[in-house]
Design an enzyme around this catalytic site. Structure first.
Site, PDB file in Angstrom:
ATOM      1  N   ASP A   1       6.729 -45.501 -37.019  1.00 28.97           N
ATOM      2  CA  ASP A   1       7.737 -44.521 -36.658  1.00 28.97           C
ATOM      3  C   ASP A   1       8.257 -44.926 -35.279  1.00 28.97           C
ATOM      4  O   ASP A   1       8.039 -46.061 -34.836  1.00 28.97           O
ATOM      5  CB  ASP A   1       7.140 -43.104 -36.657  1.00 28.97           C
TER       6      ASP A   1
ATOM      7  N   ALA B   1       2.728 -36.038 -44.322  1.00 22.90           N
ATOM      8  CA  ALA B   1       1.890 -36.059 -43.122  1.00 22.90           C
ATOM      9  C   ALA B   1       2.716 -36.658 -41.989  1.00 22.90           C
ATOM     10  O   ALA B   1       3.783 -37.227 -42.214  1.00 22.90           O
ATOM     11  CB  ALA B   1       0.622 -36.865 -43.349  1.00 22.90           C
ATOM     12  N   LYS B   2       2.235 -36.511 -40.781  1.00 20.77           N
ATOM     13  CA  LYS B   2       2.887 -37.137 -39.623  1.00 20.77           C
ATOM     14  C   LYS B   2       1.867 -37.219 -38.504  1.00 20.77           C
ATOM     15  O   LYS B   2       0.944 -36.396 -38.410  1.00 20.77           O
ATOM     16  CB  LYS B   2       4.092 -36.316 -39.155  1.00 20.77           C
ATOM     17  N   GLY B   3       2.032 -38.204 -37.637  1.00 21.83           N
ATOM     18  CA  GLY B   3       1.107 -38.356 -36.527  1.00 21.83           C
ATOM     19  C   GLY B   3       1.804 -38.920 -35.312  1.00 21.83           C
ATOM     20  O   GLY B   3       2.963 -39.337 -35.378  1.00 21.83           O
TER      21      GLY B   3
END
Length: 431
Positions: A142, A101-103
């Protein structure tokens, strides 16, 4: 090349090497869920500001989805989608039980006060709290975020679901964060570099390094490499770049960068054009900043013999081909920078167990995972007669495909609920 286009290209090459069926290939490529939310907050001056937040949940065949949240002006759906997909393959390469996943939020964190960042983080968490969770999707820091951001997410999430320290990783130690997490990606880069150099009969000691990026990953990598006898001859960050052919004094540079918020003005080296950092003379180049920095415009001028991809997607496929012809060995991002997510996994495990590890155990386990990961990648290189990037991609894609097939078990009449052909039982040796 667009990050999503480049990532899809590498995936499709790996799928072709593995001989995946088109239906399975398509199911692995399409994200599980894409989330886009508006985040409106009152600024300190009383005005309202709106930002767009994203969360792409790519795949959960191997476990809860995992990936960072970045705050950066260039955050957009394609970038987040590409990075989410990379996380799926990265967790599989590292052989930890996660999906990808990434956001992110499209904002400039440097232009927001601490209180504004807190309000933005809490609003974003309110919008996605029912879509993340300890066994669903576990965010992490991040670019532009850090332990404090994770603390805000944890606190806001806990208002809805009760105290849940395992819902995020990369937290402050006092809130259940793991020892060694801050240095984890840089520490993993060190172990990955050692594994690659050992394969070529070399050690870190005496090698000349150039590092692009002096944030968390680049700074830790520089510190750890210098402690092992590596010579850092050039470093750059957003403020500027410096070089010293005799080797940069990293402890002094770390102190200077902390006091002056960057490497600019450091007296232990000569100032150079930051754009030239990638083509400086060295043995090993470590891009540890943004993606797409190595491309067809500068690939021919790169002098390094080895490239360790500490950043996500720093090398365009076109540059890959040019560098391959030159004999440059590239250690791909989905293996080289997997130390961060591996120690995030350790943190998650510690939170669930309620039993914390000391830093020595964390680093010992990380070295075991990184060393085993390199061996697994090399095995795939031999099996498919390919370079390290395709070795890593085939390893990751194969593991996710196998998990997908195993979870889609046959019905009583032998049909597959997801329409996956029976012969995948044989292909993946599923009995």
């Amino acid at each position: 090349m667009n990050a999503l286009v480049a990532t899809n290209r590498n995936f499709k090459l790996a799928a072709r090497l593995l001989g995946l069926d088109s239906k399975l290939e398509k199911s692995l490529l399409i994200p599980f869920r894409e989330i886009k939310v508006e985040c409106t907050i009152p600024k300190d001056d009383g005005t309202l500001a709106s930002f767009v937040g994203f969360r792409v949940q790519h795949d959960n065949a191997r476990g809860p989805m995992k990936g960072g949240i970045r705050y950066h002006p260039e955050v957009d759906p394609d970038e987040v989608n590409a990075l989410a997909q990379l996380m799926t393959w990265k967790t599989a390469v590292a052989n930890i039980p996660y999906g990808g996943a990434k956001g992110g939020i499209g904002c400039n964190p440097g232009e927001l006060s601490v209180s504004e960042l807190e309000r933005l983080t809490r609003v974003f968490t309110q919008k996605i709290h029912d879509l993340i969770g300890i066994h669903t999707d576990v965010p992490a820091p991040d670019m532009g975020t850090g332990p404090q951001t994770m603390a805000w997410i944890l606190d806001e999430y806990s208002k809805f679901h009760g105290y849940s320290p395992a819902v995020v990783t990369g937290k402050p130690i006092d809130l259940g964060g793991s020892l060694g997490r801050d240095a984890a990606t840089g520490q993993g880069v060190l172990f990955a570099t050692e594994a690659l150099l050992n394969e070529h009969g070399k050690t870190i000691s005496g090698q000349r390094f150039v590092i692009q990026g002096f944030g968390n990953v680049g700074a830790w990598a520089a510190q750890l490499i210098s402690e092992q006898g590596g010579k850092i001859v050039a470093i750059s960050d957003i403020t500027g770049a410096i070089e010293n052919s005799k080797g940069i004094d990293i402890p002094s540079l770390l102190k200077h960068a902390k006091e002056h918020k960057g490497v600019k003005g450091f007296h232990g080296g000569d100032s150079i054009d930051p754009k030239s950092i990638l083509v400086e003379d060295c043995d090993i180049l470590i891009p540890a900043a943004l993606g797409g920095v190595i491309n067809r415009e500068n690939a021919n001028d790169i002098k390094a013999k080895f490239i360790i991809e500490a950043a996500n997607h720093p090398t365009d496929p076109e540059a890959d081909e040019i560098l391959s012809k030159k004999g440059v060995v590239i250690l791909p991002d989905i293996y080289a920078n997997s130390g961060g997510v591996t120690v995030s996994y350790f943190e998650w495990v510690q939170n669930i167990q309620g039993f914390m590890w000391d830093e020595k155990k964390v680093n010992c386990e990380l070295k075991n995972y990184m060393t085993k990961g390199f061996k697994d990648v090399k095995e795939m290189c031999k099996t498919h007669d390919c370079d390290l990037r395709m070795g890593a991609f085939t390893l990751g894609v194969n593991r996710v495909a196998r998990a997908t097939v195993l979870r889609d078990s046959p019905t009583e009449n032998g049909d597959w609920r997801g329409g996956i052909p029976w012969f995948y039982c044989k292909l993946f040796r599923v009995e």
